[in-house]
Design a protein around this motif. Structure first.
Motif, PDB file in Angstrom:
ATOM      1  N   MET A 137       0.864  -1.177   0.000  1.00  0.00           N
ATOM      2  CA  MET A 137       0.000   0.000   0.000  1.00  0.00           C
ATOM      3  C   MET A 137       0.904   1.231   0.000  1.00  0.00           C
ATOM      4  O   MET A 137       1.701   1.420   0.918  1.00  0.00           O
ATOM      5  CB  MET A 137      -0.894   0.046   1.240  1.00  0.00           C
ATOM      6  N   LEU A 138       0.793   2.046  -1.048  1.00  0.00           N
ATOM      7  CA  LEU A 138       1.551   3.294  -1.140  1.00  0.00           C
ATOM      8  C   LEU A 138       0.630   4.454  -0.810  1.00  0.00           C
ATOM      9  O   LEU A 138      -0.466   4.544  -1.352  1.00  0.00           O
ATOM     10  CB  LEU A 138       2.089   3.487  -2.556  1.00  0.00           C
ATOM     11  N   CYS A 139       1.090   5.341   0.056  1.00  0.00           N
ATOM     12  CA  CYS A 139       0.310   6.514   0.437  1.00  0.00           C
ATOM     13  C   CYS A 139       1.080   7.765   0.046  1.00  0.00           C
ATOM     14  O   CYS A 139       2.296   7.817   0.170  1.00  0.00           O
ATOM     15  CB  CYS A 139       0.064   6.527   1.940  1.00  0.00           C
ATOM     16  N   LEU A 140       0.347   8.757  -0.422  1.00  0.00           N
ATOM     17  CA  LEU A 140       0.949  10.022  -0.828  1.00  0.00           C
ATOM     18  C   LEU A 140      -0.021  11.138  -0.477  1.00  0.00           C
ATOM     19  O   LEU A 140      -1.146  11.161  -0.950  1.00  0.00           O
ATOM     20  CB  LEU A 140       1.225  10.013  -2.340  1.00  0.00           C
ATOM     21  N   ASN A 141       0.436  12.067   0.368  1.00  0.00           N
ATOM     22  CA  ASN A 141      -0.419  13.174   0.791  1.00  0.00           C
ATOM     23  C   ASN A 141       0.229  14.511   0.441  1.00  0.00           C
ATOM     24  O   ASN A 141       0.362  15.386   1.273  1.00  0.00           O
ATOM     25  CB  ASN A 141      -0.715  13.078   2.287  1.00  0.00           C
ATOM     26  N   ALA A 142       0.661  14.617  -0.819  1.00  0.00           N
ATOM     27  CA  ALA A 142       1.263  15.854  -1.310  1.00  0.00           C
ATOM     28  C   ALA A 142       0.315  16.447  -2.347  1.00  0.00           C
ATOM     29  O   ALA A 142       0.149  15.874  -3.415  1.00  0.00           O
ATOM     30  CB  ALA A 142       2.620  15.567  -1.932  1.00  0.00           C
ATOM     31  N   PRO A 143      -0.327  17.581  -2.048  1.00  0.00           N
ATOM     32  CA  PRO A 143      -1.322  18.144  -2.959  1.00  0.00           C
ATOM     33  C   PRO A 143      -0.785  18.410  -4.368  1.00  0.00           C
ATOM     34  O   PRO A 143      -1.506  18.292  -5.341  1.00  0.00           O
ATOM     35  CB  PRO A 143      -1.741  19.455  -2.292  1.00  0.00           C
ATOM     36  N   GLU A 144       0.487  18.765  -4.478  1.00  0.00           N
ATOM     37  CA  GLU A 144       1.052  19.088  -5.789  1.00  0.00           C
ATOM     38  C   GLU A 144       1.378  17.853  -6.631  1.00  0.00           C
ATOM     39  O   GLU A 144       1.610  17.958  -7.831  1.00  0.00           O
ATOM     40  CB  GLU A 144       2.312  19.960  -5.628  1.00  0.00           C
ATOM     41  N   LEU A 145       1.402  16.674  -6.007  1.00  0.00           N
ATOM     42  CA  LEU A 145       1.687  15.430  -6.726  1.00  0.00           C
ATOM     43  C   LEU A 145       0.402  14.623  -6.883  1.00  0.00           C
ATOM     44  O   LEU A 145      -0.301  14.384  -5.911  1.00  0.00           O
ATOM     45  CB  LEU A 145       2.744  14.612  -5.988  1.00  0.00           C
ATOM     46  N   LYS A 146       0.136  14.203  -8.079  1.00  0.00           N
ATOM     47  CA  LYS A 146      -1.088  13.455  -8.380  1.00  0.00           C
ATOM     48  C   LYS A 146      -0.823  11.956  -8.296  1.00  0.00           C
ATOM     49  O   LYS A 146       0.319  11.519  -8.168  1.00  0.00           O
ATOM     50  CB  LYS A 146      -1.605  13.815  -9.784  1.00  0.00           C
ATOM     51  N   ARG A 147      -1.873  11.167  -8.419  1.00  0.00           N
ATOM     52  CA  ARG A 147      -1.738   9.706  -8.356  1.00  0.00           C
ATOM     53  C   ARG A 147      -0.818   9.186  -9.446  1.00  0.00           C
ATOM     54  O   ARG A 147      -0.149   8.173  -9.281  1.00  0.00           O
ATOM     55  CB  ARG A 147      -3.107   9.039  -8.393  1.00  0.00           C
ATOM     56  N   ASP A 148      -0.735   9.901 -10.579  1.00  0.00           N
ATOM     57  CA  ASP A 148       0.159   9.490 -11.665  1.00  0.00           C
ATOM     58  C   ASP A 148       1.629   9.514 -11.238  1.00  0.00           C
ATOM     59  O   ASP A 148       2.448   8.812 -11.820  1.00  0.00           O
ATOM     60  CB  ASP A 148      -0.042  10.367 -12.893  1.00  0.00           C
ATOM     61  N   PHE A 149       1.961  10.320 -10.237  1.00  0.00           N
ATOM     62  CA  PHE A 149       3.319  10.323  -9.698  1.00  0.00           C
ATOM     63  C   PHE A 149       3.675   8.922  -9.215  1.00  0.00           C
ATOM     64  O   PHE A 149       4.742   8.394  -9.527  1.00  0.00           O
ATOM     65  CB  PHE A 149       3.434  11.341  -8.548  1.00  0.00           C
ATOM     66  N   LEU A 150       2.761   8.307  -8.458  1.00  0.00           N
ATOM     67  CA  LEU A 150       2.998   6.951  -7.964  1.00  0.00           C
ATOM     68  C   LEU A 150       2.945   5.921  -9.089  1.00  0.00           C
ATOM     69  O   LEU A 150       3.812   5.053  -9.181  1.00  0.00           O
ATOM     70  CB  LEU A 150       1.978   6.587  -6.879  1.00  0.00           C
ATOM     71  N   LEU A 151       1.934   6.025  -9.937  1.00  0.00           N
ATOM     72  CA  LEU A 151       1.772   5.037 -11.013  1.00  0.00           C
ATOM     73  C   LEU A 151       2.963   5.042 -11.973  1.00  0.00           C
ATOM     74  O   LEU A 151       3.470   3.979 -12.341  1.00  0.00           O
ATOM     75  CB  LEU A 151       0.474   5.287 -11.771  1.00  0.00           C
TER      76      LEU A 151
END
Length: 95
Positions: free
Chosen positions: A44-58
Motif C-alpha cells: 500500500m503506497l500513500c501520498l499526501n502531497a497536494p502538488e503530486l497526483k496519483r500518476d506520480f505513484l503510477l
C-alpha cells in the motif's frame, strides 16, 4: 478492503526539512522495494502531497518496480471529494 492484510505500507512525510522531500525521495524507496517485499506480498503506497497526483505513484512504479501489479485505489471518504487528487492518494499493488 481489510487494511490489515497488507505486508508493507509506505507512507513517508511529504516534507521534513533537512530529511525528506517526497518528490526526490519516494523514487529512492520504490527502487528498493524488492529488498523489503516477500513474494506474493501486497503493498500500500500513500501520498499526501497536494502538488503530486496519483500518476506520480503510477509512473514511478511502472518505471522503478515494473514487477508489481496495480490492484486498486482506496478512495478517501466522500467528505473529502472536493480535494479530488489533491488530498491523500492510496494505491495498492501486488508483487
Amino acid at each position: 478492503m481489510n487494511l490489515g492484510k497488507f505486508n508493507l505500507r509506505i507512507n513517508p512525510p511529504t516534507l521534513q526539512k533537512g530529511s525528506v522531500d517526497i518528490a526526490r525521495d519516494y523514487p529512492k524507496i520504490l527502487r528498493r522495494l524488492d529488498q523489503f517485499m516477500a513474494t506474493n506480498a501486497t503493498l500500500m503506497l500513500c501520498l499526501n502531497a497536494p502538488e503530486l497526483k496519483r500518476d506520480f505513484l503510477l509512473s514511478h512504479m511502472a518505471e522503478l518496480a515494473p514487477t508489481y501489479q496495480y490492484i486498486e485505489e482506496i478512495k478517501p471518504p466522500a467528505v473529502y471529494a472536493e480535494a479530488e487528487d489533491k488530498g491523500l492518494k492510496v494505491l495498492c499493488f501486488k508483487k
